[in-house]
Write an enzyme that holds these catalytic residues in place. Structure first.
Site, PDB file in Angstrom:
ATOM      1  N   ARG A 141       0.852  -1.186   0.000  1.00  0.00           N
ATOM      2  CA  ARG A 141       0.000   0.000   0.000  1.00  0.00           C
ATOM      3  C   ARG A 141       0.882   1.228   0.000  1.00  0.00           C
ATOM      4  O   ARG A 141       1.861   1.295   0.733  1.00  0.00           O
ATOM      5  CB  ARG A 141      -0.924  -0.019   1.207  1.00  0.00           C
ATOM      6  CG  ARG A 141      -2.119  -0.899   0.920  1.00  0.00           C
ATOM      7  CD  ARG A 141      -3.084  -0.888   2.048  1.00  0.00           C
ATOM      8  NE  ARG A 141      -2.631  -1.788   3.102  1.00  0.00           N
ATOM      9  CZ  ARG A 141      -3.314  -1.993   4.213  1.00  0.00           C
ATOM     10  NH1 ARG A 141      -4.445  -1.352   4.405  1.00  0.00           N
ATOM     11  NH2 ARG A 141      -2.883  -2.837   5.132  1.00  0.00           N
ATOM     12  N   SER A 151       9.989  -9.781   4.469  1.00  0.00           N
ATOM     13  CA  SER A 151       8.671  -9.232   4.832  1.00  0.00           C
ATOM     14  C   SER A 151       8.570  -9.062   6.360  1.00  0.00           C
ATOM     15  O   SER A 151       7.987  -8.090   6.845  1.00  0.00           O
ATOM     16  CB  SER A 151       7.551 -10.132   4.314  1.00  0.00           C
ATOM     17  OG  SER A 151       7.735 -11.450   4.772  1.00  0.00           O
ATOM     18  N   LYS A 158       7.632 -22.992   1.392  1.00  0.00           N
ATOM     19  CA  LYS A 158       7.697 -21.530   1.572  1.00  0.00           C
ATOM     20  C   LYS A 158       7.876 -21.212   3.055  1.00  0.00           C
ATOM     21  O   LYS A 158       8.655 -20.327   3.421  1.00  0.00           O
ATOM     22  CB  LYS A 158       6.407 -20.913   1.015  1.00  0.00           C
ATOM     23  CG  LYS A 158       6.263 -19.411   1.212  1.00  0.00           C
ATOM     24  CD  LYS A 158       6.699 -18.645  -0.011  1.00  0.00           C
ATOM     25  CE  LYS A 158       6.855 -17.148   0.175  1.00  0.00           C
ATOM     26  NZ  LYS A 158       5.702 -16.461   0.686  1.00  0.00           N
ATOM     27  N   ASN A 188      18.351  -9.370   3.337  1.00  0.00           N
ATOM     28  CA  ASN A 188      18.511 -10.825   3.168  1.00  0.00           C
ATOM     29  C   ASN A 188      19.973 -11.182   2.892  1.00  0.00           C
ATOM     30  O   ASN A 188      20.495 -12.176   3.409  1.00  0.00           O
ATOM     31  CB  ASN A 188      17.612 -11.337   2.041  1.00  0.00           C
ATOM     32  CG  ASN A 188      16.141 -11.219   2.400  1.00  0.00           C
ATOM     33  OD1 ASN A 188      15.800 -10.895   3.544  1.00  0.00           O
ATOM     34  ND2 ASN A 188      15.263 -11.465   1.444  1.00  0.00           N
TER      35      ASN A 188
HETATM   36  P1  NAD Z   1      -2.562  -6.234   4.163  1.00  0.00           P
HETATM   37  O1  NAD Z   1      -2.331  -5.971   5.604  1.00  0.00           O
HETATM   38  O2  NAD Z   1      -2.059  -5.258   3.153  1.00  0.00           O
HETATM   39  O3  NAD Z   1      -4.136  -6.382   3.904  1.00  0.00           O
HETATM   40  C1  NAD Z   1      -4.994  -7.095   4.738  1.00  0.00           C
HETATM   41  C2  NAD Z   1      -6.311  -6.320   4.795  1.00  0.00           C
HETATM   42  O4  NAD Z   1      -7.293  -7.141   5.434  1.00  0.00           O
HETATM   43  C3  NAD Z   1      -6.210  -5.020   5.613  1.00  0.00           C
HETATM   44  O5  NAD Z   1      -6.734  -3.976   4.832  1.00  0.00           O
HETATM   45  C4  NAD Z   1      -7.106  -5.297   6.819  1.00  0.00           C
HETATM   46  O6  NAD Z   1      -7.766  -4.144   7.300  1.00  0.00           O
HETATM   47  C5  NAD Z   1      -8.103  -6.268   6.191  1.00  0.00           C
HETATM   48  N1  NAD Z   1      -8.867  -7.058   7.173  1.00  0.00           N
HETATM   49  C6  NAD Z   1      -8.425  -7.778   8.235  1.00  0.00           C
HETATM   50  N2  NAD Z   1      -9.451  -8.331   8.889  1.00  0.00           N
HETATM   51  C7  NAD Z   1     -10.574  -7.946   8.248  1.00  0.00           C
HETATM   52  C8  NAD Z   1     -11.963  -8.174   8.454  1.00  0.00           C
HETATM   53  N3  NAD Z   1     -12.396  -8.913   9.478  1.00  0.00           N
HETATM   54  N4  NAD Z   1     -12.849  -7.622   7.588  1.00  0.00           N
HETATM   55  C9  NAD Z   1     -12.429  -6.857   6.560  1.00  0.00           C
HETATM   56  N5  NAD Z   1     -11.115  -6.598   6.302  1.00  0.00           N
HETATM   57  C10 NAD Z   1     -10.217  -7.142   7.143  1.00  0.00           C
HETATM   58  O7  NAD Z   1      -2.011  -7.696   3.866  1.00  0.00           O
HETATM   59  P2  NAD Z   1      -1.361  -8.265   2.527  1.00  0.00           P
HETATM   60  O8  NAD Z   1       0.030  -7.748   2.397  1.00  0.00           O
HETATM   61  O9  NAD Z   1      -2.295  -8.091   1.378  1.00  0.00           O
HETATM   62  O10 NAD Z   1      -1.218  -9.803   2.920  1.00  0.00           O
HETATM   63  C11 NAD Z   1      -2.301 -10.717   2.938  1.00  0.00           C
HETATM   64  C12 NAD Z   1      -1.711 -12.122   3.043  1.00  0.00           C
HETATM   65  O11 NAD Z   1      -0.987 -12.395   1.850  1.00  0.00           O
HETATM   66  C13 NAD Z   1      -0.695 -12.273   4.205  1.00  0.00           C
HETATM   67  O12 NAD Z   1      -0.787 -13.546   4.787  1.00  0.00           O
HETATM   68  C14 NAD Z   1       0.652 -12.102   3.508  1.00  0.00           C
HETATM   69  O13 NAD Z   1       1.726 -12.763   4.173  1.00  0.00           O
HETATM   70  C15 NAD Z   1       0.356 -12.755   2.167  1.00  0.00           C
HETATM   71  N6  NAD Z   1       1.246 -12.265   1.099  1.00  0.00           N
HETATM   72  C16 NAD Z   1       1.381 -10.926   0.866  1.00  0.00           C
HETATM   73  C17 NAD Z   1       2.207 -10.488  -0.167  1.00  0.00           C
HETATM   74  C18 NAD Z   1       2.385  -9.015  -0.472  1.00  0.00           C
HETATM   75  O14 NAD Z   1       3.207  -8.683  -1.310  1.00  0.00           O
HETATM   76  N7  NAD Z   1       1.658  -8.107   0.130  1.00  0.00           N
HETATM   77  C19 NAD Z   1       2.882 -11.433  -0.962  1.00  0.00           C
HETATM   78  C20 NAD Z   1       2.699 -12.797  -0.704  1.00  0.00           C
HETATM   79  C21 NAD Z   1       1.878 -13.202   0.335  1.00  0.00           C
HETATM   80  O1  KPL Z   2       9.178 -14.632   1.147  1.00  0.00           O
HETATM   81  C1  KPL Z   2      10.108 -13.996   1.610  1.00  0.00           C
HETATM   82  C2  KPL Z   2       9.794 -12.963   2.620  1.00  0.00           C
HETATM   83  O2  KPL Z   2      10.510 -11.972   2.755  1.00  0.00           O
HETATM   84  O3  KPL Z   2       8.756 -13.147   3.293  1.00  0.00           O
HETATM   85  C3  KPL Z   2      11.519 -14.300   1.171  1.00  0.00           C
HETATM   86  C4  KPL Z   2      12.011 -13.267   0.183  1.00  0.00           C
HETATM   87  C5  KPL Z   2      11.541 -15.660   0.486  1.00  0.00           C
HETATM   88  C6  KPL Z   2      12.453 -14.382   2.339  1.00  0.00           C
HETATM   89  O4  KPL Z   2      12.093 -15.415   3.191  1.00  0.00           O
END
Ligand code: NAD
Ligand code: KPL
Length: 315
Positions: free
Chosen positions: A138, A262, A194, A212
């Protein structure tokens, strides 16, 4: 001639980084999609912004995806659960009464543990697990930053159902929406792999406060953790996820040397981490198997203490 049935709408619960990334791509392909916001206040603010914005290769485009709250009466047939792992169970409970018979959920959460908790809450629904390497964040700097998401890293999403390996019909919609994906009969193996990568890299980057690539200075620690993670994967029925783990961890450290993990980013920004679904889940699984993994356990304890000292939750 019968009128054609309207396409089933996607509901995206969690208007964060990945939720908005998916919603924007579905919407622009003409797939009906609705965002579920946390409460009426958030919905009003979202509606005031007029929708979400996706920034791709520096180009911002606006998508007026309709929003609603969990209290909306419309039944839900297809849901993308796009919140953090620690919010997944309560988020699903908030919409459980709206799930139509045969509803399908896609669970985007990183790590393991939240998926079982969600499935137990909604036994009537099909839960499809996802593992994604896409990257989005975001753009807090912009005035409408809450719903302005930057697509930062091309990647891939694997989807699968450990209980039923038939791919759903709607994969064609993901194709049409340009969401790179693959149906994976071994989704649990992917999620475990993962998780193991994240356990070998992320906590150390927090404890050493490094990118990293900084882990190149701690090869013995990384190697010992990989050996214990392999023992864990083997003992919990995931031997394929253990193959060449150490080589893969070293490859990822090299390939992402300039990045902060992350978990490091979460801690640096004072955000709650998903530790309970990563290292916490690994240690709890080892304990259930009566497997003694001293380095992984010590790492977990050090990380919990670190989070506590920095005022962050340890669950
Ligand atoms: P984020 O924090 O950006 O978004 C989550 C959203 O869910 C927030 O806006 C929060 O307010 C909302 N939320 C939580 N509870 C809620 C509810 N009860 N009702 C309505 N909305 C609710 O999270 P993200 O980065 O999009 O990550 C989501 C998942 O995806 C995580 O497990 C993360 O590890 C995984 N993930 C994220 C990325 C990335 O690049 N952002 C990449 C791979 C995996
Ligand atoms: O997925 C990742 C993270 O940062 O969450 C990598 C880049 C694989 C490091 O564990």
């Amino acid at each position: 001639m019968q009128p054609s049935k309207p396409a089933t709408s996607w509901h995206v619960l969690g208007a964060g980084s990945l939720g908005c990334l998916w919603a924007a791509r579905l919407a622009r392909a003409g797939v009906p999609v609705q965002l579920i916001l946390r409460n009426p206040g958030r919905l009003a603010a979202y509606q005031h912004a007029g929708g979400l914005t996706l920034v791709e290769q520096g180009q911002a485009r606006h998508y007026p995806v309709p929003g609603q709250t969990a209290a909306d009466p419309q039944p839900i047939q297809r849901l993308l659960l796009a919140c953090k792992a620690y919010d997944a169970e309560s988020a699903i409970a908030s919409i459980a009464p709206r799930l139509a018979p045969g509803a399908e959920l896609v669970l985007l959460q990183n790590g393991l543990g939240s998926q079982d908790a969600v499935a137990a809450r909604v036994p009537q629904a099909r839960c499809i697990l996802a593992s994604s390497t896409e990257g989005a964040f975001r753009d807090g700097a912009a005035p409408e930053g809450e719903w302005r998401v930057v697509f930062a890293g091309q990647g891939h999403t694997w989807l699968g159902d450990p209980l039923d390996d038939h791919p759903p019909r709607w994969l064609a919609e993901l194709e049409r929406s340009g969401i790179p994906h693959q149906w994976s009969p071994d989704i649990l193996s992917r999620l475990w792999r993962k998780l193991a990568l994240n356990c070998a890299i992320n906590p150390l980057t927090v404890l050493y406060d490094c990118r990293n690539g900084g882990l190149n200075g701690h090869p013995a620690e990384v190697s010992t953790l990989c050996a214990e993670l392999c023992q864990l994967l083997q003992s919990c029925g995931q031997p394929a996820a253990a193959v060449d783990l150490h080589v893969d961890v070293q490859r990822v450290i090299l390939a992402t040397a300039a990045n902060y993990s992350s978990m490091h980013q979460d801690v640096a920004q004072g955000r709650r981490t998903e530790i309970a679904y990563l290292l916490g889940h690994a240690c709890a699984t080892a304990q259930r198997q009566r497997l003694v993994l001293p380095h992984l356990t010590a790492l977990h304890e050090r990380l919990l203490q670190y989070l506590d000292a920095h005022g962050l939750p340890s669950h």
